[in-house]
Design an enzyme around this catalytic site. Structure first.
Site, PDB file in Angstrom:
ATOM      1  N   ALA A  25      35.959  -7.609 -11.899  1.00  0.00           N
ATOM      2  CA  ALA A  25      34.986  -6.225 -11.371  1.00  0.00           C
ATOM      3  C   ALA A  25      34.082  -6.026 -12.546  1.00  0.00           C
ATOM      4  O   ALA A  25      33.960  -4.644 -12.686  1.00  0.00           O
ATOM      5  CB  ALA A  25      36.122  -5.292 -11.183  1.00  0.00           C
ATOM      6  N   ARG A  31      21.883  -5.479  -6.432  1.00  0.00           N
ATOM      7  CA  ARG A  31      21.677  -5.353  -4.989  1.00  0.00           C
ATOM      8  C   ARG A  31      21.984  -4.151  -4.449  1.00  0.00           C
ATOM      9  O   ARG A  31      21.332  -3.870  -3.476  1.00  0.00           O
ATOM     10  CB  ARG A  31      21.779  -6.581  -4.277  1.00  0.00           C
ATOM     11  CG  ARG A  31      21.010  -7.862  -4.708  1.00  0.00           C
ATOM     12  CD  ARG A  31      21.432  -9.104  -3.801  1.00  0.00           C
ATOM     13  NE  ARG A  31      22.843  -9.707  -4.556  1.00  0.00           N
ATOM     14  CZ  ARG A  31      23.338 -10.774  -4.192  1.00  0.00           C
ATOM     15  NH1 ARG A  31      22.910 -11.270  -2.880  1.00  0.00           N
ATOM     16  NH2 ARG A  31      24.341 -11.391  -4.856  1.00  0.00           N
ATOM     17  N   THR A 100      32.294 -16.221 -14.499  1.00  0.00           N
ATOM     18  CA  THR A 100      33.591 -15.803 -14.088  1.00  0.00           C
ATOM     19  C   THR A 100      34.678 -16.638 -14.829  1.00  0.00           C
ATOM     20  O   THR A 100      35.800 -16.000 -14.813  1.00  0.00           O
ATOM     21  CB  THR A 100      33.498 -16.428 -12.563  1.00  0.00           C
ATOM     22  OG1 THR A 100      33.286 -17.883 -12.694  1.00  0.00           O
ATOM     23  CG2 THR A 100      32.596 -15.486 -11.585  1.00  0.00           C
TER      24      THR A 100
END
Length: 497
Positions: A25, A31, A100
């Protein structure tokens, strides 16, 4: 019946809960075009990350300390939110957004570096993911003896997604091929990568140390771990989600609205299957925390939010918004806004009523058209039918508050309380200037301003005496329509006499 609450089912028979869950998170979510971090945007009464944590919590109920949320962008806002909504969950900071793989490494460091057992990795922006699907992923992972298991889904249109390439004989995953790199035959594959994984904790920690950053983004990709483990001879498997919509990530407001519609439909379907009548699901919106009992009826244009509960046979709507409101069995609430109220069994509210926090309506009480209440206890059978404000008040049983009454509770500095007893009848256009008490069985005359206590069984009259000044219109408004009408009326009366 908690028809809309996620069920804390726990692990099935023979299943071992994962040793840890890492929730990613840390991203900015540009966007979304918002000052609010992406994972804190809400749908159906819960943040995106809150939905993910609710699903992850079903893997091992009662052990939130096994969950670590990796935060980064606007981490103070995210951690404050987690402290309030998910106490016990750990957080890890990814100070720089290095991919990630790097984010998962930060999460593992919070858990001690190497985790012995299964580590599930989920994305913080997948609010439709369910606990049942995560349990299936974990069970497949341990049952198949995989080093890593990918949650996949078969989608109608896989354009833009990474394709899952499997070994035709064993079913093992041999590669995840991005769309831009896929051959024509690979692009025909409809099974895609969700970005949700189950790993062997020790193998994951070792493989993350081997992930390189020689790519176009200069980042550590978690997906590289799959290739590293496969090259080392370990099995890479997959678990297929039953509904491809579960794995949808939220990147913009359009997708947020689409997810809200899907989740709302899911919640309403659960409610209807549990015995609730929803007249028009398309115009009815509920939060995940709303609960129902059998034979409740929800009419079109209704929004049920927060910890709202509808009792058996309660009827709500149309065009009603209830937040943190309890509606008793058999009650009727029509065209009403309510926040933090308790509506008793068989009570009747609306149309066009406004119940504010602290309102408590007893059995068969009535709050009618254009009535506002706040911090008010209304006894059994008592009626406030029309055009009134009742604030900071206690009203006993079977009393009637006349139309256009105002409980004058604020003196400019402090709020004061009004008490009206049982079986009272108050007149229309009354002002009750708090603090004041109306005794049991008392009456007040229409147009009165009540500033003193009224003893039980008394009639209070607090208004000036009426005085009629005859001929005033003819003298002060000669020639007016009113004067002519009065003159004509006088002539007619004189002729009749």
């Amino acid at each position: 019946m908690s028809a809309n609450l996620p069920q804390a089912l726990g692990s099935g028979a023979g299943e071992t809960p994962p040793a840890a869950v890492v929730v990613l998170a840390a991203g900015e979510g540009t966007r979304m075009k918002s000052a609010t971090p992406k994972v804190l945007h809400e749908l159906c009464g819960r943040s995106l990350v809150g939905h993910v944590l609710a699903a992850a919590g079903e893997l091992d109920p009662g052990n939130p300390d096994k969950i670590v949320v990796v935060v980064g962008h606007a981490r103070e806002k995210v951690t404050d939110h987690l402290a309030t909504t998910a106490p016990g969950v750990r957080t890890a900071v990814q100070a720089e957004q290095n991919g990630t793989g790097h984010a998962v490494r930060m999460g593992l460091e919070e858990l001690g570096g190497v985790v012995d057992g299964t580590v599930v990795v989920v994305c913080g922006d997948t609010p439709l993911l369910t606990g049942a699907t995560l349990r299936k992923l974990a069970a497949t992972h341990t049952g198949d003896g995989n080093a890593v298991t990918v949650l996949t889904a078969e989608v109608p249109d896989a354009t833009g997604y990474g394709r899952i390439v499997r070994d035709s004989a064993s079913g093992a995953v041999t590669a995840i091929v991005e769309h831009k790199d896929a051959s024509d035959s690979q692009r025909a594959i409809r099974e895609i990568n969700s970005g949700v994984f189950a790993f062997d904790g020790q193998l994951l920690a070792d493989a993350l140390g081997k992930v390189r950053t020689d790519n176009s983004q200069g980042e550590e990709y978690l997906t590289d771990v799959l290739g590293i483990l496969r090259e080392a001879g370990h099995r890479v498997g997959a678990a297929v989600a039953g509904d491809h919509r579960e794995i949808a990530g939220i990147n913009n407001r359009v997708q947020l609205a689409e997810a809200r519609r899907i989740l709302n439909d899911r919640l309403l379907r659960d409610a209807m299957l549990a015995g609730v009548t929803v007249v028009d699901p398309a115009s009815t919106w509920v939060d995940v925390t709303v609960t129902f009992e059998q034979d409740a009826i929800v009419h079109p244009g209704t929004q049920l939010q927060g910890a709202t509960h509808l009792g058996a046979g309660a009827e709500v709507g149309p065009n009603t918004r209830l937040n943190d409101t309890t509606v008793g069995a058999g009650a009727r609430v029509d065209n009403t806004v309510s926040n933090g109220a308790e509506i008793g069994p068989q009570a009747n509210v609306g149309p066009f009523a406004y119940l504010r926090p602290g309102t408590r309506l007893g059995l068969k009480a009535k709050v009618g058209t254009y009535v506002e209440t706040k911090n008010a206890t209304v006894g059994e059978g008592t009626k406030i039918p029309h055009l009134s404000y009742v604030g900071d008040a206690t009203i006993g049983e079977y009393s009637n508050i006349g139309a256009a009454s105002v409980f004058v509770n604020y003196d400019g500095e402090a709020k004061h309380h009004t008490t009206v007893g049982s079986h009272c009848k108050t007149g229309s256009d009354n002002m009750f200037v708090a603090p004041v008490t109306i005794g049991d069985g008392a009456y007040t005359a229409a147009g009165s301003v009540i500033t003193k206590d009224v003893p039980p069984g008394s009639l209070a009259v607090a208004r000036g005496q009426q005085r009629n000044i005859e001929g005033w219109v003819a003298r002060k408004r000669p020639g007016s329509a009113a004067a002519k009408a009065a003159e004509a009326s006088s002539r007619e009366a004189g002729g009749e006499s």
